[in-house]
Motif scaffolding. Structure first.
Motif, mmCIF file in Angstrom:
data_model
loop_
_atom_site.group_PDB
_atom_site.id
_atom_site.type_symbol
_atom_site.label_atom_id
_atom_site.label_comp_id
_atom_site.label_asym_id
_atom_site.label_seq_id
_atom_site.Cartn_x
_atom_site.Cartn_y
_atom_site.Cartn_z
ATOM 1 N N LYS A 115 0.838 -1.194 0.000
ATOM 2 C CA LYS A 115 0.000 0.000 0.000
ATOM 3 C C LYS A 115 0.880 1.253 0.000
ATOM 4 O O LYS A 115 0.714 2.158 0.816
ATOM 5 N N LEU A 143 2.478 4.752 -1.501
ATOM 6 C CA LEU A 143 1.953 5.913 -2.207
ATOM 7 C C LEU A 143 2.888 6.285 -3.353
ATOM 8 O O LEU A 143 4.107 6.156 -3.241
ATOM 9 N N THR A 184 -8.529 2.367 -7.927
ATOM 10 C CA THR A 184 -7.173 2.666 -8.359
ATOM 11 C C THR A 184 -6.939 4.170 -8.389
ATOM 12 O O THR A 184 -5.858 4.650 -8.024
ATOM 13 N N ILE A 241 -6.262 6.460 -4.968
ATOM 14 C CA ILE A 241 -4.974 6.562 -4.284
ATOM 15 C C ILE A 241 -4.435 7.983 -4.337
ATOM 16 O O ILE A 241 -3.685 8.416 -3.451
ATOM 17 N N HIS A 278 -4.750 10.425 -1.443
ATOM 18 C CA HIS A 278 -3.837 10.319 -0.304
ATOM 19 C C HIS A 278 -2.551 11.115 -0.512
ATOM 20 O O HIS A 278 -1.803 11.324 0.446
#
Length: 385
Positions: A169, A171, A328, A331, A334
């Motif tokens: 996970k 970034l 998808t 993300i 974030h």
């Protein structure tokens, strides 16, 4: 394998993992013609008969009526390639899957048809512990072996208990607008500059960028058509005016003929390789003094993040990027600072308070304190009669 297919009546037996041929004189003649020097036993000497169990031969592959020609690793890999071509897998996927299957066969040191769950598990453990492959490479290896055993060898039970690795996970790395400007200034060659601008302004993948054709650009509508993207899907994305101007300069410099690739490679009728684009972007990032690792996909992440920070709806960003799932695209929420920029950092509050107190003390030091006013004596009042 082609020679076996030329024999009439042949069929593949998934249970025996071998080709079965008719036990007749025509087949015997065909085997002797196709495999010179081979010893063909008479009919009735199958693998379950006494003759079939004791039969040996000095040259050529083993041939017994009823179950013949266990295919070697090379033949199985050819079957795997054929199956992927018919399933319309991309050339890149075929190359990756065949590579993992070939390396598995070399590592196992046994025929692919005889490998089982334990060999697969040990091979994956070897890749993870000794080769230290990434989670994505681990998942690719599982997918390749799953295709091999399920679609080619017809033994799906081998990988039934082999799990897939959990995804990281992590970034994505994102460039700021100032870093993007520095990157563009570090690219001088017309072709390289056009490539970098297309990657950043359209958010396309590097494999999609090198496969663009001149007719895919629609400057009047400000759109760029992507043909056969990930998942074999076409889509439209944005085309910047600056990027189109850079492409026009590239076309004047490169003299690209119509009907060919927008970014042709050194070989005739071949587009520029993705590895060449990766080197161009990476070296430009180093020249620009950017501390982050810069790749073509970094520009794609930056495109999406900065659209989100500018207020573009997440659904539109998903369409532009060609994501099949909105998860998808989420993300980028974030890594965007659209909402974080409204938050006041508590350390900045402390600095403001210290500055305020310092200014008050400074003002107090410079302001003269007034002298004490002397009090006059007031005579007592005389009361009225």
């Amino acid at each position: 394998m082609e020679r076996i297919r030329s024999i009439r009546g042949r069929c593949w037996s998934p249970e025996a993992r071998a080709w079965r041929l008719p036990a007749d004189e025509r087949t015997d003649a065909a085997l002797r013609r196709l495999f010179p020097g081979i010893v063909v036993p008479p009919a009735g000497t199958g693998p379950d008969s006494a003759a079939g169990k004791t039969h040996t031969e000095t040259t050529g592959p083993k041939i017994v009526h009823g179950a013949v020609l266990q295919p070697d690793g090379s033949e199985i890999l050819k079957e795997m390639k054929r199956a992927m071509v018919l399933a319309r897998y991309s050339p890149k996927t075929r190359k990756v899957y065949l590579g993992y299957a070939r390396r598995f066969a070399e590592w196992a040191e046994i025929p692919l048809g005889g490998a089982g769950t334990e060999q697969v598990r040990q091979y994956l453990e070897y890749l993870v512990e000794e080769r230290d492959i990434s989670r994505s490479a681990h998942s690719q290896a599982v997918s390749a072996l799953r295709f091999l055993f399920e679609k080619v060898l017809r033994r799906p039970q081998v990988l039934r208990e082999i799990p897939r690795p959990k995804r990281n996970k992590s970034l994505p790395a994102v460039l700021s607008r100032r870093e993007v400007e520095a990157l563009l200034k570090a690219v001088r060659h017309p072709t390289s500059r056009a490539l970098v601008m297309i990657l950043y302004s359209s958010g396309v993948r590097v494999g999609e960028a090198v496969r663009l054709r001149p007719e895919d650009l629609d400057p009047d509508r400000g759109l760029l058509r992507v043909r056969g993207g990930k998942g074999r899907k076409d889509r439209y994305t944005l085309l910047s005016r600056r990027a189109h101007a850079a492409v026009e300069r590239h076309l004047l410099f490169q003299n690209v003929p119509e009907g060919t690739w927008l970014f042709p490679g050194p070989r005739a009728r071949r587009h520029l390789g993705t590895r060449s684009v990766q080197k161009v972007v990476s070296r430009a990032g180093i020249r620009a003094g950017i501390q982050k690792r810069v790749t073509p996909h970094t520009l794609r992440h930056s495109f999406a993040t900065q659209l989100l920070e500018s207020g573009t709806d997440l659904r539109y960003i998903q369409e532009l990027l060609g994501h099949a799932s909105s998860r998808t695209t989420e993300i980028y929420t974030h890594v965007s600072n659209r909402d974080f920029s409204r938050i006041r950092n508590p350390l900045d509050h402390l600095e403001d308070e210290e500055d305020c107190m310092g200014r008050v003390a400074h003002c107090a030091e410079k302001t003269p304190v007034p002298a004490e006013i002397p009090c006059r004596s007031i005579p007592p009042r005389i009361g009225y009669m």
